[in-house]
Structures are given as structure tokens and as C-alpha cells.
Design a protein around this motif. Structure first.
Motif, PDB file in Angstrom:
ATOM      1  N   VAL A  27      20.725-103.275 -15.462  1.00 37.07           N
ATOM      2  CA  VAL A  27      19.516-104.019 -14.563  1.00 37.07           C
ATOM      3  C   VAL A  27      18.563-103.340 -15.204  1.00 37.07           C
ATOM      4  CG1 VAL A  27      18.479-104.909 -12.090  1.00 37.07           C
ATOM      5  CG2 VAL A  27      20.779-104.512 -12.861  1.00 37.07           C
ATOM      6  N   GLY A  28      17.466-104.431 -15.549  1.00 36.55           N
ATOM      7  CA  GLY A  28      16.004-103.352 -16.333  1.00 36.55           C
ATOM      8  C   GLY A  28      15.132-103.571 -14.761  1.00 36.55           C
ATOM      9  N   LYS A  29      13.594-102.471 -15.784  1.00 39.44           N
ATOM     10  CA  LYS A  29      13.412-102.305 -14.886  1.00 39.44           C
ATOM     11  C   LYS A  29      12.499-103.623 -14.693  1.00 39.44           C
ATOM     12  CE  LYS A  29       8.913-100.122 -14.394  1.00 39.44           C
ATOM     13  NZ  LYS A  29       8.574 -98.990 -12.954  1.00 39.44           N
ATOM     14  N   ALA A  30      11.503-103.729 -13.218  1.00 36.78           N
ATOM     15  CA  ALA A  30      11.410-105.347 -11.873  1.00 36.78           C
ATOM     16  C   ALA A  30      11.858-105.850 -12.554  1.00 36.78           C
ATOM     17  CB  ALA A  30       9.129-105.443 -13.138  1.00 36.78           C
ATOM     18  N   GLU A  31      13.854-106.525 -12.707  1.00 36.26           N
ATOM     19  CA  GLU A  31      14.104-107.098 -12.729  1.00 36.26           C
ATOM     20  C   GLU A  31      14.748-107.623 -11.213  1.00 36.26           C
ATOM     21  OE1 GLU A  31      16.135-107.156 -16.972  1.00 36.26           O
ATOM     22  OE2 GLU A  31      17.036-107.036 -15.891  1.00 36.26           O
ATOM     23  N   VAL A  32      14.867-108.910 -10.939  1.00 32.96           N
ATOM     24  CA  VAL A  32      15.436-109.408  -9.758  1.00 32.96           C
ATOM     25  C   VAL A  32      16.854-110.115  -9.940  1.00 32.96           C
ATOM     26  CG1 VAL A  32      15.195-110.716  -7.491  1.00 32.96           C
ATOM     27  CG2 VAL A  32      13.441-109.208  -8.555  1.00 32.96           C
ATOM     28  N   ARG A  78      16.015 -92.576  -6.864  1.00 29.22           N
ATOM     29  CA  ARG A  78      15.586 -93.224  -7.048  1.00 29.22           C
ATOM     30  C   ARG A  78      16.508 -94.645  -6.219  1.00 29.22           C
ATOM     31  NH1 ARG A  78      14.229 -91.909 -13.495  1.00 29.22           N
ATOM     32  NH2 ARG A  78      13.228 -93.274 -13.334  1.00 29.22           N
ATOM     33  N   ALA A  79      16.912 -94.462  -5.858  1.00 32.15           N
ATOM     34  CA  ALA A  79      17.641 -96.232  -5.641  1.00 32.15           C
ATOM     35  C   ALA A  79      17.188 -95.809  -3.899  1.00 32.15           C
ATOM     36  CB  ALA A  79      18.674 -96.018  -6.064  1.00 32.15           C
ATOM     37  N   ILE A 155      18.881-102.617  -3.529  1.00 32.77           N
ATOM     38  CA  ILE A 155      20.224-102.985  -4.078  1.00 32.77           C
ATOM     39  C   ILE A 155      20.107-103.233  -1.762  1.00 32.77           C
ATOM     40  CG2 ILE A 155      22.874-103.025  -3.425  1.00 32.77           C
ATOM     41  CD1 ILE A 155      22.500-100.308  -6.002  1.00 32.77           C
ATOM     42  N   LEU A 156      20.912-104.317  -2.011  1.00 35.85           N
ATOM     43  CA  LEU A 156      20.497-105.293  -0.864  1.00 35.85           C
ATOM     44  C   LEU A 156      22.126-106.205  -1.245  1.00 35.85           C
ATOM     45  CD1 LEU A 156      16.429-106.536  -0.547  1.00 35.85           C
ATOM     46  CD2 LEU A 156      18.399-104.410   0.415  1.00 35.85           C
ATOM     47  N   ASP A 157      22.644-106.359   0.457  1.00 39.15           N
ATOM     48  CA  ASP A 157      23.872-107.259   0.515  1.00 39.15           C
ATOM     49  C   ASP A 157      23.226-108.051   2.076  1.00 39.15           C
ATOM     50  OD1 ASP A 157      26.876-108.450   0.728  1.00 39.15           O
ATOM     51  OD2 ASP A 157      27.070-106.517   1.544  1.00 39.15           O
ATOM     52  N   SER A 185      13.046-102.243  -8.937  1.00 41.64           N
ATOM     53  CA  SER A 185      14.216-103.358  -9.800  1.00 41.64           C
ATOM     54  C   SER A 185      15.445-103.760  -8.273  1.00 41.64           C
ATOM     55  CB  SER A 185      15.002-102.540 -10.995  1.00 41.64           C
ATOM     56  OG  SER A 185      14.238-101.903 -12.172  1.00 41.64           O
ATOM     57  N   PHE A 186      15.719-105.036  -8.599  1.00 40.49           N
ATOM     58  CA  PHE A 186      16.304-105.429  -7.067  1.00 40.49           C
ATOM     59  C   PHE A 186      17.791-105.715  -7.739  1.00 40.49           C
ATOM     60  CE2 PHE A 186      12.194-105.229  -5.521  1.00 40.49           C
ATOM     61  CZ  PHE A 186      12.270-105.340  -3.808  1.00 40.49           C
ATOM     62  N   LEU A 187      18.671-105.874  -6.631  1.00 35.77           N
ATOM     63  CA  LEU A 187      19.931-106.371  -7.041  1.00 35.77           C
ATOM     64  C   LEU A 187      20.649-106.973  -5.796  1.00 35.77           C
ATOM     65  CD1 LEU A 187      22.410-107.302  -8.912  1.00 35.77           C
ATOM     66  CD2 LEU A 187      24.096-104.841  -7.825  1.00 35.77           C
ATOM     67  N   ILE A 188      20.473-108.266  -5.262  1.00 31.73           N
ATOM     68  CA  ILE A 188      20.373-108.743  -3.940  1.00 31.73           C
ATOM     69  C   ILE A 188      22.343-109.528  -3.551  1.00 31.73           C
ATOM     70  CG2 ILE A 188      19.319-110.587  -2.383  1.00 31.73           C
ATOM     71  CD1 ILE A 188      16.827-109.527  -3.523  1.00 31.73           C
ATOM     72  N   SER A 189      23.034-109.128  -3.263  1.00 32.69           N
ATOM     73  CA  SER A 189      24.085-110.148  -2.776  1.00 32.69           C
ATOM     74  C   SER A 189      23.600-111.159  -2.057  1.00 32.69           C
ATOM     75  CB  SER A 189      24.968-109.515  -2.918  1.00 32.69           C
ATOM     76  OG  SER A 189      26.461-110.095  -1.921  1.00 32.69           O
TER      77      SER A 189
END
Length: 247
Positions: A27-32, A78-79, A155-157, A185-189
């Protein structure tokens, strides 16, 4: 540029065979990133590994260049995350709950709690006990806690759980704005693929504990198909064993 998150060949197996295997992604900067898969595919297991809530049997996870297992504090500094449920002390107010969270972030600017409560639409209810909140309000409070320290990776579930249509539109706009204006940046399930298609820059589809497709949304929807259609086609393709038997 160094990835915000780097996952290399992560594997975790539980008794009975459930878990994840050989998962790799960046996952890179500002990627969703949207994380999509059927129930039991391994999404929550992966998110727990990424946030140190459980340990992988193999592989590695780095956040901002720091290994989550060997240097947890630096990796998570930072997360932030919201995994599975929106927990809070129900006998306390939203404001008081966030003051407790703020104790983990020394040097948090004065007024930041009020700022995030305004951001999630709870400013008028900040002194009400959480026990009187609706499910959607509790979800907004959990999102406020995740935003409190201005994390660079969130990081969101299933973050839309309990949110009504207005709340889903609000969350979609918030994610887009933070990614665009602050480089978050976001990682969203999520099971809400149609909603996620409007906000995600990338997608990762998993099934039976393995990543079966990943890439930019443009790559996943090549040919004019929707992200939902791409997902259905990916998860319904024959499993590895089936493909071998029919080869």
C-alpha cells in the motif's frame, strides 16, 4: 518511495485449516485499498496480523519500514485501526472516551478531540453517555478514535456497519478527502463493493485464504465491467484443486 505497508508471503493457519496463505501486497501513500472476499475468506485474520493483534506463522509485515513483530511500537506509531467491533465505555460520554484514547498520544494538540467529534458529526452529543447512542453513532465514535492522532495509515474492518445511507455517504467523502488532502492511506475490508468502488484506488480480492486478484480499480474493472462483476468472476472461478482435476 517506501511503501506505507508491505506484506510479504504472510501465512496463518488455525486448527481445521482456516486462515491465510502466501499473501503479499503493498500500500502506497494516499492509496485507498478495498479488501474484498466472502465470509470466512480470511479478511479479518489478515487485518489482525497487519495490526499485531495476532502473529503470522510465516512471512513479514512492515508499516513505514518497521516490522510489526520486531518493532511493534514504531510500526503502529503512524497507523490506526478499527477491527471487528466499535468498542467504547458505554457508561462514559463520547468526549470522555476520546480523552482516554488521547492518553496514548502524548502531545496531541488542544482541541483535537472537539475537532474529530465535529468531523464525525457527534459534537452536539459529545457529553451524552455512549449507552444512549445508536449503532451508527457508536460507529462514528470508533472512527473518531481512529482519526484522533492524524494517522498516515488507517485500517478499517467493515466501517459502514450501523451507518445509514447518509452516514455511508459521509464516510465515503471523508475517506476521499483525507486521502486527497492529507495523503492518508487506507485499507478497508468491506462487503459494500459498490460503495467502495466509488472511493477506492486499488482492490484486493481474497478467497479461501489466498489473494486471487489485486491491482488498481482500473485494472480490476478493465473491459468496462463493474468492480462487483470483477469480484463475482474472481471468487467463482474454480479453486486450484478443481482447475488441476479438469486440466
Amino acid at each position: 518511495m517506501e511503501p506505507v505497508m508491505e506484506v510479504r508471503q504472510v501465512a496463518k493457519r488455525y486448527p481445521g485449516g482456516r486462515g491465510v496463505a502466501n499473501m503479499s501486497m503493498q500500500v502506497g501513500k494516499a492509496e485507498v485499498w478495498g479488501l474484498f472476499g466472502p465470509n470466512g475468506a480470511g479478511k479479518t485474520t489478515l487485518l489482525k496480523i497487519l495490526t499485531g493483534l495476532c502473529h503470522a506463522d510465516a512471512g513479514s509485515v512492515k508499516l513505514f519500514g518497521h516490522d510489526i513483530k520486531g518493532d511493534f511500537a514504531s510500526a503502529m506509531s503512524r497507523a490506526s485501526c478499527l477491527i471487528e467491533t466499535a468498542d467504547a465505555y458505554e457508561y462514559m460520554s463520547a468526549e470522555r472516551n476520546l480523552k482516554l484514547v488521547a492518553r496514548f498520544y502524548p502531545g496531541l494538540p488542544d482541541g483535537r478531540i472537539d475537532e474529530v467529534l465535529e468531523l464525525v458529526g457527534l459534537a452536539r452529543d459529545k457529553r451524552r453517555k455512549v449507552s444512549g447512542y445508536s449503532l451508527g453513532m457508536k460507529q462514528r465514535l470508533a472512527i473518531a478514535a481512529a482519526l484522533l492522532a492524524r494517522p498516515e495509515l488507517i485500517i478499517l474492518d467493515e466501517p459502514t456497519n450501523g451507518l445509514d445511507i447518509e452516514g455511508i455517504l459521509w464516510l465515503r467523502g471523508l475517506i476521499s478527502r483525507l486521502a486527497r488532502e492529507e495523503g492518508t492511506s487506507f485499507l478497508i475490508s468491506s462487503h459494500g463493493i459498490q460503495e467502495m468502488e466509488q472511493v477506492c484506488t486499488h482492490g484486493c480480492i481474497i478467497a479461501e485464504g489466498e489473494i486471487i486478484r489485486q491491482g488498481t480499480v482500473a485494472e480490476l474493472t478493465h473491459g468496462g465491467v463493474s468492480l462487483e462483476a470483477a469480484y463475482i468472476a474472481a471468487v467463482n472461478r474454480p479453486a486450484k484443486g478443481e482447475r488441476k482435476r479438469h486440466a
